[in-house]
Design an enzyme around this catalytic site. Structure first.
Site: not given
Ligand code: URA
Length: 232
Positions: A101
Site C-alpha cells: 500500500d
Molecule cells: N497487507 C496490507 O494490508 N497492506 C500491505 O501493504 C501489505 C500487506
C-alpha cells in the site's frame, strides 16, 4: 522464444526491423541462416546478426526499501511510483513483485523475470511474508491466538491461513506477523478483524529474502545470486 522477438530483445531493434533483418538473410541460428521470423528458438541456440553473436540481456532483480508515499504501480497520475526510485535503463520492462500500500514501507522486489515474479506471487506457492506491524491498541493474548489460527476478513468466505506472530515490544503494540497469503490489504484487514487498526506497516522479509538493513528508505540494490536462486 520467436526469432524476431529474440532479435528485438537482444539488439533493441523493433519487431519490424528484426523481421526485415531476418527476411534479408542476416540472421543465423547455430550458423544456419533462418528467414523465418516465427521460428522458435531455445536458450541454448546461438543466434547471430551479420555473423555477430547477439545475447539476450541478463534478467534483473532488485530489492527496494519502499518509502511511504510511493505507489506500487508502473504509472500513476497522482503519486510517484516505486519505479521512479530506480535509476535503471528500460524501466518499462521492470515488474513489481506483488504490491505494498502507499503508506506501507519496507521490502519490495522488482524484476524483469516474469517466471521468477510468478513463483513469488502465485497463490499456489504460498510464499511467506513477514511484516512489522504497529498497532493502535495493545494486542491481547486472545487476539494474538485469533490471528495465529486465522480470522474471517470482512466480505470473504474463508478464514485466513494460520499465521506466525511474535511480540516485539513490552507494550504489546508491535508484532512481527508472518503470513503465507497475499489477499487485498490482508494485514490491515486481519488487524481490523480483531477490532484494532494498523498505525504503521513495514515488510521485512519475503521467503528467504530479508530487507538489507543498510538500505535507507528509497534506496535499492541488486539481489545476490543466492537471493535470486533462493526462490524456486
Ligand atoms: N497487507 C496490507 O494490508 N497492506 C500491505 O501493504 C501489505 C500487506
Amino acid at each position: 522464444m520467436r526469432l524476431d522477438k529474440r532479435i528485438g530483445h537482444s539488439t533493441g531493434l523493433s519487431r519490424q526491423e528484426s523481421q526485415r533483418a531476418i527476411r534479408s538473410g542476416r540472421v543465423a541460428i547455430n550458423q544456419i541462416i533462418s528467414k523465418k521470423a516465427d521460428q522458435q528458438t531455445t536458450e541454448e541456440d546461438e543466434i547471430t546478426l551479420d555473423a555477430k553473436s547477439v545475447q539476450l540481456p541478463k534478467p534483473r532483480y532488485y530489492m527496494l526499501h519502499k518509502p511511504a508515499g510511493y505507489v506500487s504501480a508502473s504509472t500513476d497520475s497522482d503519486h510517484p511510483t516505486v519505479l521512479d526510485l530506480l535509476d535503471e535503463p528500460e524501466r518499462h520492462h521492470l515488474q513489481i513483485v506483488g504490491r505494498l500500500d502507499i503508506d506501507t514501507t519496507g521490502l519490495l522486489l522488482i524484476t524483469d523475470d516474469g517466471q521468477w515474479n510468478h513463483r513469488i506471487t502465485s497463490p499456489s506457492r504460498q510464499c511467506i511474508k513477514t511484516y512489522r506491524v504497529t498497532l493502535h491498541d495493545a494486542l491481547t493474548e486472545d487476539a494474538a491466538k485469533q490471528l495465529q489460527n486465522g480470522v474471517m476478513l470482512h466480505g470473504e468466505k474463508k478464514p485466513t491461513k494460520p499465521a506466525e506472530l511474535k511480540f516485539t515490544d513490552s507494550q504489546n503494540t508491535q508484532i512481527l506477523l508472518t503470513i503465507s497469503e497475499g489477499r487485498y490489504h490482508q494485514v490491515k484487514r486481519m488487524i481490523a478483524a480483531i477490532g484494532s487498526h494498523v498505525i504503521s506497516l513495514h515488510r521485512e522479509k519475503i521467503d528467504a529474502i530479508t530487507l538489507d538493513a543498510s538500505l535507507l528508505p528509497g534506496q535499492y540494490r541488486e539481489l545476490t545470486e543466492t537471493e535470486v536462486s533462493s526462490i524456486r
